[in-house]
Design an enzyme around this catalytic site. Structure first.
Site, PDB file in Angstrom:
ATOM      1  CG  HIS A 129      -2.175  -0.905   0.723  1.00  0.00           C
ATOM      2  ND1 HIS A 129      -2.298  -2.206   1.149  1.00  0.00           N
ATOM      3  CD2 HIS A 129      -3.193  -0.701  -0.146  1.00  0.00           C
ATOM      4  CE1 HIS A 129      -3.355  -2.741   0.580  1.00  0.00           C
ATOM      5  NE2 HIS A 129      -3.920  -1.856  -0.206  1.00  0.00           N
ATOM      6  NE  ARG A 179      -6.533   1.054  -3.339  1.00  0.00           N
ATOM      7  CZ  ARG A 179      -5.899   1.113  -4.523  1.00  0.00           C
ATOM      8  NH1 ARG A 179      -5.643   2.280  -5.088  1.00  0.00           N
ATOM      9  NH2 ARG A 179      -5.514  -0.004  -5.120  1.00  0.00           N
ATOM     10  NE  ARG A 226     -11.477  -0.721  -1.833  1.00  0.00           N
ATOM     11  CZ  ARG A 226     -10.224  -1.075  -2.111  1.00  0.00           C
ATOM     12  NH1 ARG A 226      -9.993  -2.002  -3.024  1.00  0.00           N
ATOM     13  NH2 ARG A 226      -9.216  -0.512  -1.505  1.00  0.00           N
ATOM     14  CD  GLU A 248     -10.537  -7.205  -3.433  1.00  0.00           C
ATOM     15  OE1 GLU A 248      -9.446  -6.744  -3.780  1.00  0.00           O
ATOM     16  OE2 GLU A 248     -11.280  -6.645  -2.609  1.00  0.00           O
ATOM     17  CG  ASN A 290      -3.428  -4.614  -6.963  1.00  0.00           C
ATOM     18  OD1 ASN A 290      -3.002  -4.728  -8.101  1.00  0.00           O
ATOM     19  ND2 ASN A 290      -3.767  -3.450  -6.442  1.00  0.00           N
ATOM     20  CG  ASP A 291      -6.314  -8.101  -2.362  1.00  0.00           C
ATOM     21  OD1 ASP A 291      -5.333  -8.519  -1.714  1.00  0.00           O
ATOM     22  OD2 ASP A 291      -6.906  -7.049  -2.093  1.00  0.00           O
ATOM     23  NE  ARG A 349      -1.856  -5.938  -2.385  1.00  0.00           N
ATOM     24  CZ  ARG A 349      -2.987  -5.263  -2.565  1.00  0.00           C
ATOM     25  NH1 ARG A 349      -4.153  -5.870  -2.469  1.00  0.00           N
ATOM     26  NH2 ARG A 349      -2.960  -3.982  -2.854  1.00  0.00           N
ATOM     27  CB  CYS A 358      -9.914  -0.866 -10.074  1.00  0.00           C
ATOM     28  SG  CYS A 358     -10.430  -1.978  -8.765  1.00  0.00           S
TER      29      CYS A 358
HETATM   30  C1  PEP Z   1      -6.897  -4.857  -5.732  1.00  0.00           C
HETATM   31  O1  PEP Z   1      -6.847  -5.701  -4.845  1.00  0.00           O
HETATM   32  O2  PEP Z   1      -6.552  -5.073  -6.909  1.00  0.00           O
HETATM   33  C2  PEP Z   1      -7.392  -3.501  -5.461  1.00  0.00           C
HETATM   34  C3  PEP Z   1      -7.617  -2.660  -6.427  1.00  0.00           C
HETATM   35  O3  PEP Z   1      -7.589  -3.134  -4.163  1.00  0.00           O
HETATM   36  P1  PEP Z   1      -6.430  -2.836  -3.102  1.00  0.00           P
HETATM   37  O4  PEP Z   1      -5.148  -2.709  -3.886  1.00  0.00           O
HETATM   38  O5  PEP Z   1      -6.806  -1.594  -2.407  1.00  0.00           O
HETATM   39  O6  PEP Z   1      -6.456  -4.046  -2.233  1.00  0.00           O
HETATM   40 MG    MG Z   2      -7.897  -5.480  -2.974  1.00  0.00          MG
END
Ligand code: PEP
Ligand code: MG
Length: 758
Positions: free
Chosen positions: A367, A474, A510, A610, A633-634, A644, A681
C-alpha cells in the site's frame, strides 16, 4: 617498552581543547596524533583516511617519516591498514611484520616497529579511515588500550565527517564519505526525482562527545537504560493481545537487547573512558553495526535494524527528544529514505516538497507503493542497506523507471538526470495534449479510462488527466490518515466534495477495506491473526461490526443526495455477503427516507472480484450486481498464493501468464454474457503492456493512477485490437503449450509500433 593508554579522560580533554582551537585541519590532525602518541606512550601514531577511490591515504603521523604523509596509500584490503578497513575490525599484533597481510612501504620507515594496534574509524557503521599506533617492542596492547583508541577514532570520525579534510588529499580525489554510489533496487513508482536525503527515522547527531563530569554521565546512562527497559516491558505487556506476529517479534528483540549485559557493559566502559552517555551509546552502536553489516544471515541483519532502533531510542531518551519522526523543516526537494513505511506515514510530509521515496523494503502492490504512486511520487524499493549509506542532506537521485538510486551523484550524472526530468515533463505535456482525445483504439474500440483515488488531494488529477471518472475511490485512506475514527459528518463531507469536484463524472466508492496490511493506528485488533491478508478484513469486518459499515453507508447516501451513488464492496468471497451488504444499504435508505432526507437519484451496487471463490459463482453474481470491478492485486496474490507485500515474491509469477489471463478472460466473458459493466482497477490497468493485453481480452474499462492515464492512452491509440486478439486468444485455448506470453506481447507491440513503455 610497554606503552600505557591510561588516563583516557585526560586525553579526551586534550582532544576537546584541540577541536576548539582555531587552526587548520592538517595542523589539528597533526596535533591529535601527537597527543595520542604521548598519552599512549607509542612511538608511532598515524591516521589514514578513506578516499572515494577506495584507497586509504596517510593523512597524519608522528613516528613515521613525515615525507610519507599524503604520499603513502594502501587499497582497501591491502596491508594491515587495508585489512582493518575491509573487515571493520581492530588488529592487535605483537609482531606486525610476521602477519601475512603486512605490506612494506619503504617510504614510511616503519620496518623498525613491531607491535601494532589499528582500529577502524567508524561513523554510523561506515568506515571513514584507520587509526594506528605502533611500538618497537613486541607487545600485545591491553583491552582498555584498544577501547581508548576506538574512542579517539570516534572523535576523528566526527572531524572527517564535518569536512575540511578534502583539500589535504591528493589532488583530484575526495573523501569516501562523499563518494558517489549507485544502488540498485526495484522501481515502484515511476518518475525521476532529484533532491536531498531526509531520513524518515533520522539518526540523531550527537555533538557533545566528551564528558565534563564522568560520574554524572554514568548516572545518566544508568537512568536512561532503566527507563528504556521499563518502556520496552510496558510495550510488551500493555496488551499481550494487541501485539501480533512480526510486531511482537520486534518487541521481543528489543527486550533481548535492552537486557543484554554485554551491550550495557560496553557502554559503561565508554563512559568510564570519558565519553558522554549519548556518545557512548553511539560508539557502541557504530561498532556493533559495522560488525553486523557484514553478516549475511538475513535473520541477524533483521535484528540489526531492531538493535539500531533501540539504540536510537536510548539516544533520544538521553537527549530529551521525543520518539517518532523528528519534526523540522523539510527541504524543498526532499527524498525520503526509510527501511519501510506505513502508507499513512507519507501524509506526515508536505507533498509539494517530496521529490522521491527510497525504501529498503516495499513491493509493487504494497500500500505504501500504491499511495506514493497515487501522489505521483517516484519510488524505488528493495534497496539493500540504503539507510546506513546515506546522511541527511546528501544529494540523491531516484529513478523509478530503472530502479536505480544515485547517492551523491557526480555533476555529469546529475545533469543527465536533470535532462531526463525535463524530457519527462515534455512527455507529460504531450499526455496533457492527449487529454481531450477520445480514448479509442486504432480499430475503433472505445476504452473507458478511470482513476484510482482515495484522498481529496488527488482529485485535481481527474481534470488534468482527462480520465472519464473515478473507478475506485479507496475510502479507507481517509481512515488511515486520521488519528481517530472519522465521524459521520467528516465522512459525508469528504464524499460530497469528491462528487462535487468530479462534476458529474461517475465515481465508484469502495466501502472500507481495512485489515490485512491496512491497519488503523487507533483501532485495536482483537485477536492475533497468523494470516491477516486472509483474515478479518474488509467486508468481513463490515458485516460483523455493522455499526461501522452502516455509518459509512449513511454518509455516502447523504453525500450523494440527488445524484448517482455507485458503491462496491471489497473482498466478497460469497454472494451471500453481497446480499447482506445490499440489505444493509436498503435499511439505511429507508431510515433516511423516514427522516425525509433527500436520497440519491440512483443507487448502483457492485463487488470487487478479488477472491478466487467468486470465480465459481460468476453466473449467480452477475445476476445480482449492477457492476463489478476486478481487484487484480488481491486476486493475483490469492490465485498464486503469493503475498503481494512480500518482496521475495515480487516477479516470481507473472500476471501475463496463461493461467491468470484465462482467469481474467473468464470474468470478462461472463460479464458480457450477463451485460454487467466490468472494470479492472488493480495495478495491471496502469501498465501499458498489461493494459494492451486486457483490452485484447475484452476489457473496456480500466481504472488506474493518474500518472498512468497518459501512457495507457498513448498505447491504445495505436492498438489494433483485432490483430492482437488473433494473436493472443488462440494461445489461451486448452492444450496449448505453456509459452512466454509476455514476450509475445512485447514482440507484437514492437512489430505494430504500439508504444508500451510506461
Ligand atoms: C486490488 O486488490 O486489486 C485492489 C484494487 O484493491 P487494493 O489494492 O486496495 O487491495
Ligand atoms: Mg484489494
Amino acid at each position: 617498552m610497554r606503552g600505557s593508554l591510561g588516563a583516557p579522560r585526560i586525553l579526551l580533554r586534550k582532544l576537546r581543547e584541540l577541536m576548539a582551537e582555531p587552526i587548520n585541519p592538517q595542523e589539528r590532525l597533526d596535533k591529535i596524533v601527537e597527543q595520542i602518541a604521548t598519552n599512549v606512550v607509542a612511538e608511532v601514531c598515524s591516521v589514514y583516511v578513506l578516499r572515494d577511490d577506495n584507497v586509504l591515504e596517510l593523512a597524519a603521523t608522528v613516528g613515521l617519516k613525515r615525507e610519507a604523509v599524503h604520499q603513502t596509500s594502501l587499497k582497501v584490503g591491502e596491508g594491515l591498514v587495508g585489512l582493518i578497513a575491509s573487515e571493520a575490525r581492530c588488529l592487535n599484533l605483537p609482531n606486525a611484520q610476521s602477519h601475512p597481510a603486512f605490506a612494506y612501504k619503504p617510504e614510511t620507515g616503519e620496518e623498525m616497529f613491531n607491535a601494532f594496534l589499528g582500529v577502524p574509524i567508524l561513523r554510523a557503521g561506515r568506515i571513514l579511515g584507520v587509526l594506528v599506533v605502533q611500538n618497537k617492542a613486541h607487545r600485545t596492547y591491553q583491552e582498555d588500550e584498544v577501547e581508548i583508541l576506538q574512542t579517539t577514532a570516534m572523535i576523528i570520525a566526527e572531524m572527517i565527517a564535518a569536512g575540511g579534510l578534502e583539500r589535504l588529499l591528493k589532488p583530484g580525489s575526495s573523501l569516501d564519505v562523499k563518494r558517489p554510489m549507485q544502488l540498485k533496487g526495484v522501481g515502484l513508482g515511476e518518475g525521476v526525482g532529484l533532491g536531498h536525503v531526509v531520513l524518515h527515522e533520522p539518526r540523531i547527531v550527537v555533538s557533545a562527545l566528551i564528558a565534563d563530569d564522568v560520574p554524572r554521565e554514568a548516572n545518566r546512562l544508568d537512568t536512561a537504560i532503566e527507563k528504556l527497559r521499563l518502556s520496552v516491558d510496558a510495550l510488551l505487556s500493555r496488551s499481550e493481545l494487541d501485539q501480533v506476529g512480526e510486531h511482537r517479534d520486534v518487541l521481543e528483540a528489543y527486550r533481548m537487547f535492552a537486557y543484554d549485559r554485554g551491550w550495557v557493559r560496553k557502554m559503561e566502559e565508554a563512559v568510564k573512558n570519558g565519553l558522554t552517555a549519548e556518545a557512548a551509546v553511539e560508539k557502541v552502536q557504530s561498532d556493533t553495526r559495522a560488525r553486523m553489516l557484514r553478516q549475511t544471515d538475513p535473520y541477524l541483519r533483521e535484528r540489526l535494524h531492531d538493535f539500531d532502533a533501540l539504540a536510537n531510542r536510548l539516544i533520544r531518551e538521553l537527549m530529551g527528544r521525543p520518539h517518532g519522526p523528528m519534526a523540522g523543516e523539510l527541504p524543498k526537494d526532499a527524498v525520503i529514505v526509510a527501511r519501510n513505511m506505513g502508507a499513512a506515514d507519507l501524509f506526515d510530509y508536505d507533498r509539494d516538497r517530496i521529490k522521491g521515496l527510497v525504501l529498503e523494503e516495499g513491493a509493487p502492490t504494497s500500500h505504501i507503493s500504491i499511495v506514493a504512486r497515487s501522489m505521483g511520487i517516484p519510488v524505488v524499493g528493495q534497496v539493500e542497506g540504503v539507510v546506513s549509506l546515506v546522511e541527511t542532506g546528501d544529494s540523491i537521485i531516484v529513478d523509478g523507471e530503472s530502479g536505480a538510486v544515485h547517492l551523491r551523484p557526480a555533476p555529469d550524472v546529475e545533469s543527465a538526470f536533470a535532462e531526463k526530468v525535463r524530457f519527462r515533463a515534455r512527455k507529460q505535456a504531450q499526455y496533457r495534449r492527449l487529454k481531450s482525445r477520445p480514448s479509442i483504439t486504432k480499430d475503433g474500440h472505445h476504452v473507458q479510462l478511470l482513476l484510482n483515488s482515495g484522498l481529496f488531494l488527488d482529485l485535481p488529477h481527474l481534470e488534468e488527466s482527462g480520465a472519464s471518472g473515478i473507478g475506485l475511490f479507496r475510502t479507507e485512506l481517509q481512515f488511515m490518515v486520521a488519528t481517530a475514527f472519522p465521524r459521520i459528518g467528516e465522512q459525508e463531507a469528504l464524499y460530497a466534495r469528491v462528487l462535487e469536484s468530479a462534476g458529474g463524472k461517475p465515481v465508484t466508492f469502495r466501502s472500507l477495506d481495512i485489515g490485512g496490511d491496512k491497519v488503523l493506528p487507533y483501532a485495536q485488533r482483537l485477536e492475533e491473526e497468523e494470516n491477516p491478508a486472509m483474515g478479518w478484513r474488509a467486508i468481513r469486518i463490515g458485516l460483523d461490526r455493522p455499526g461501522l459499515l452502516r455509518i459509512q453507508v449513511r454518509a455516502l447516501l447523504k453525500a450523494a443526495a440527488g445524484r448517482e451513488l455507485r458503491l462496491m464492496f471489497p473482498m466478497v468471497a460469497d454472494i451471500s455477503e453481497f446480499e447482506r451488504a445490499q440489505a444493509l444499504v436498503e435499511r439505511e435508505k429507508n431510515f433516511l427516507k423516514r427522516l425525509d432526507y433527500e436520497l440519491p437519484e440512483t443507487i448502483k451496487l457492485g463487488v470487487m472480484i478479488e477472491v478466487p471463490s467468486l470465480l465459481f459463482q460468476l453466473d449467480e453474481l452477475f445476476g445480482k450486481v449492477h457492476f463489478a470491478s476486478v481487484g487484480s492485486n488481491d486476486l493475483f496474490q490469492f490465485a498464486y498464493a503469493s503475498d503481494r507485500g512480500n518482496t521475495r515474491m515480487t516477479g516470481r509469477y507473472d500476471a501475463m501468464s496463461l493461467s491468470f489471463l484465462r482467469v481474467l478472460k473468464l470474468i470478462q466473458d461472463k460479464a458480457n454474457e450477463h451485460h454487467v459493466p466490468l472494470t479492472l482497477c488493480g495495478e495491471l490497468s496502469g501498465r501499458p503492456l498489461e493494459a494492451m493485453a486486457l483490452i485484447a481480452l475484452g476489457y473496456r474499462s480500466l481504472s488506474m493512477s493518474s500518472s498512468s492515464v497518459g501512457p495507457v492512452k498513448t498505447m491504445l491509440l495505436e492498438l489494433d485490437v483485432a490483430k492482437l486478439r488473433a494473436r493472443l486468444l488462440p494461445r489461451l485455448e486448452p492444450g496449448r503449450p505453456n509459452e512466454d506470453i509476455r514476450a509475445m506481447l512485447r514482440t507484437f507491440a514492437e512489430e505494430q509500433g504500439v508504444p508500451v513503455q510506461p
